[in-house]
Write a protein that holds these residues in place. Structure first.
Motif, PDB file in Angstrom:
ATOM      1  N   GLY A  43      31.491-113.754 -23.973  1.00  0.00           N
ATOM      2  CA  GLY A  43      30.940-113.920 -25.313  1.00  0.00           C
ATOM      3  C   GLY A  43      29.817-112.955 -25.640  1.00  0.00           C
ATOM      4  O   GLY A  43      29.120-113.110 -26.645  1.00  0.00           O
ATOM      5  N   VAL A  44      29.626-111.928 -24.823  1.00  0.00           N
ATOM      6  CA  VAL A  44      28.549-110.953 -25.042  1.00  0.00           C
ATOM      7  C   VAL A  44      28.858-110.096 -26.269  1.00  0.00           C
ATOM      8  O   VAL A  44      29.990-109.643 -26.457  1.00  0.00           O
ATOM      9  CB  VAL A  44      28.372-110.058 -23.793  1.00  0.00           C
ATOM     10  N   ASP A  45      27.855-109.884 -27.096  1.00  0.00           N
ATOM     11  CA  ASP A  45      27.969-109.015 -28.263  1.00  0.00           C
ATOM     12  C   ASP A  45      27.949-107.567 -27.783  1.00  0.00           C
ATOM     13  O   ASP A  45      26.921-107.071 -27.305  1.00  0.00           O
ATOM     14  CB  ASP A  45      26.806-109.278 -29.222  1.00  0.00           C
ATOM     15  N   GLU A  46      29.074-106.873 -27.892  1.00  0.00           N
ATOM     16  CA  GLU A  46      29.191-105.527 -27.350  1.00  0.00           C
ATOM     17  C   GLU A  46      28.407-104.493 -28.150  1.00  0.00           C
ATOM     18  O   GLU A  46      28.262-103.354 -27.706  1.00  0.00           O
ATOM     19  CB  GLU A  46      30.663-105.133 -27.263  1.00  0.00           C
ATOM     20  N   SER A  47      27.891-104.873 -29.301  1.00  0.00           N
ATOM     21  CA  SER A  47      27.134-103.916 -30.118  1.00  0.00           C
ATOM     22  C   SER A  47      25.653-103.892 -29.765  1.00  0.00           C
ATOM     23  O   SER A  47      24.885-103.104 -30.330  1.00  0.00           O
ATOM     24  CB  SER A  47      27.300-104.260 -31.601  1.00  0.00           C
ATOM     25  N   GLN A  48      25.230-104.742 -28.814  1.00  0.00           N
ATOM     26  CA  GLN A  48      23.790-104.864 -28.549  1.00  0.00           C
ATOM     27  C   GLN A  48      23.226-103.756 -27.687  1.00  0.00           C
ATOM     28  O   GLN A  48      22.008-103.589 -27.603  1.00  0.00           O
ATOM     29  CB  GLN A  48      23.498-106.204 -27.869  1.00  0.00           C
ATOM     30  N   VAL A  49      24.082-102.962 -27.028  1.00  0.00           N
ATOM     31  CA  VAL A  49      23.586-101.874 -26.186  1.00  0.00           C
ATOM     32  C   VAL A  49      23.129-100.730 -27.075  1.00  0.00           C
ATOM     33  O   VAL A  49      23.818-100.323 -28.007  1.00  0.00           O
ATOM     34  CB  VAL A  49      24.675-101.403 -25.205  1.00  0.00           C
ATOM     35  N   GLY A  50      21.977-100.194 -26.763  1.00  0.00           N
ATOM     36  CA  GLY A  50      21.361 -99.172 -27.596  1.00  0.00           C
ATOM     37  C   GLY A  50      21.912 -97.779 -27.356  1.00  0.00           C
ATOM     38  O   GLY A  50      23.064 -97.585 -26.980  1.00  0.00           O
ATOM     39  N   ASP A  51      21.061 -96.789 -27.554  1.00  0.00           N
ATOM     40  CA  ASP A  51      21.446 -95.384 -27.510  1.00  0.00           C
ATOM     41  C   ASP A  51      21.529 -94.912 -26.063  1.00  0.00           C
ATOM     42  O   ASP A  51      20.555 -94.413 -25.488  1.00  0.00           O
ATOM     43  CB  ASP A  51      20.433 -94.555 -28.303  1.00  0.00           C
ATOM     44  N   LEU A  52      22.709 -95.040 -25.462  1.00  0.00           N
ATOM     45  CA  LEU A  52      22.938 -94.640 -24.083  1.00  0.00           C
ATOM     46  C   LEU A  52      24.101 -93.668 -24.008  1.00  0.00           C
ATOM     47  O   LEU A  52      24.927 -93.593 -24.922  1.00  0.00           O
ATOM     48  CB  LEU A  52      23.254 -95.866 -23.214  1.00  0.00           C
ATOM     49  N   ALA A  53      24.171 -92.936 -22.907  1.00  0.00           N
ATOM     50  CA  ALA A  53      25.340 -92.096 -22.663  1.00  0.00           C
ATOM     51  C   ALA A  53      26.564 -92.990 -22.514  1.00  0.00           C
ATOM     52  O   ALA A  53      26.449 -94.144 -22.089  1.00  0.00           O
ATOM     53  CB  ALA A  53      25.120 -91.274 -21.398  1.00  0.00           C
ATOM     54  N   PRO A  54      27.758 -92.487 -22.873  1.00  0.00           N
ATOM     55  CA  PRO A  54      28.959 -93.331 -22.846  1.00  0.00           C
ATOM     56  C   PRO A  54      29.188 -94.049 -21.519  1.00  0.00           C
ATOM     57  O   PRO A  54      29.505 -95.250 -21.507  1.00  0.00           O
ATOM     58  CB  PRO A  54      30.080 -92.341 -23.155  1.00  0.00           C
ATOM     59  N   ALA A  55      29.045 -93.370 -20.395  1.00  0.00           N
ATOM     60  CA  ALA A  55      29.248 -94.022 -19.099  1.00  0.00           C
ATOM     61  C   ALA A  55      28.229 -95.132 -18.887  1.00  0.00           C
ATOM     62  O   ALA A  55      28.547 -96.183 -18.312  1.00  0.00           O
ATOM     63  CB  ALA A  55      29.163 -93.001 -17.964  1.00  0.00           C
ATOM     64  N   ASP A  56      26.998 -94.924 -19.360  1.00  0.00           N
ATOM     65  CA  ASP A  56      25.955 -95.934 -19.214  1.00  0.00           C
ATOM     66  C   ASP A  56      26.214 -97.140 -20.120  1.00  0.00           C
ATOM     67  O   ASP A  56      25.844 -98.269 -19.777  1.00  0.00           O
ATOM     68  CB  ASP A  56      24.585 -95.333 -19.521  1.00  0.00           C
TER      69      ASP A  56
END
Length: 215
Positions: A43-56
């Protein structure tokens, strides 16, 4: 009783593997490898990750999913909890699920005839010890130079709307992937060879998971 193999202590007990993902492709991949996991959607909101490199991005979301599931009451004691997430890197951008036909079509027009990198993050939590091991696996994907009509027909099936990068290699989109460099399973969303190593790093036997299949 545990036994020592090389530098690892391997337990003979068969822990339950909990898959913290709603992905049918990941579930099918594990089942085809002889493992029947317990599925608990994070149920994690996948949009919550900020400005990271794609692999990160893939690694961070895998970690968040595993953490969320490991805390659930329905997870059996001593289970191994696996969180996974995949993104396609194209032009330095992380492309997850397109979510709409318009976005899926736009992506395919940008992807066709080109090469991207599919990153799948893996985060494995041992609830018996609290130990966590993680890895992000990357596979190069070569896309066919598909026509506008093929893109329209593919998007109309609905398949690309709900998968990272707007394509599958194990479904209708397989005909539009001209080749890969790396682990085929990773493109599906879960690297079996790397998961085997992560399981061993936590002191468990991969083949013991075969005998712990829950039907």
């Amino acid at each position: 009783m545990p036994r020592v193999v090389g530098w690892r202590t391997v337990t003979t007990a068969s822990p339950v593997l909990v898959l913290g993902s709603a992905s049918p492709a990941r579930l099918a991949t594990l089942r085809s490898a002889g493992v029947e996991p317990l599925v608990v959607v994070s149920g994690v909101d996948e949009s919550q990750v900020g400005d990271l490199a794609p692999a990160d991005v893939a690694g961070a979301l895998a970690r968040l999913k595993a953490q969320a599931v490991a805390a659930r009451a329905e997870v059996p004691a001593g289970a191994l909890v696996l969180g996974c997430d995949s993104v396609l890197e194209l032009d330095g951008q992380a492309l997850g699920k397109p979510g709409s036909p318009e976005e899926a079509s736009r992506r395919w027009r940008a992807m066709r005839g080109r090469t991207g990198v599919l990153h799948s993050g893996h985060s494995l939590h041992d609830t018996a010890t609290g130990r966590v091991v993680e890895a992000t696996v990357s596979t190069t994907v070569h896309f066919a130079d598909v026509t506008d009509d093929e893109i329209e027909a593919y998007v109309a099936t609905g398949e690309p709307l709900h998968v990272a990068g707007a394509f599958t290699i194990d479904g209708l989109g397989g005909a539009f992937v001209s080749g890969i460099e790396g682990d085929h399973h990773n493109v599906v969303g879960l690297s079996l060879p790397r998961l085997r190593l992560l399981v061993a790093e936590l002191g468990h036997s991969w083949t013991a998971l075969w005998s712990s299949a829950r039907h």
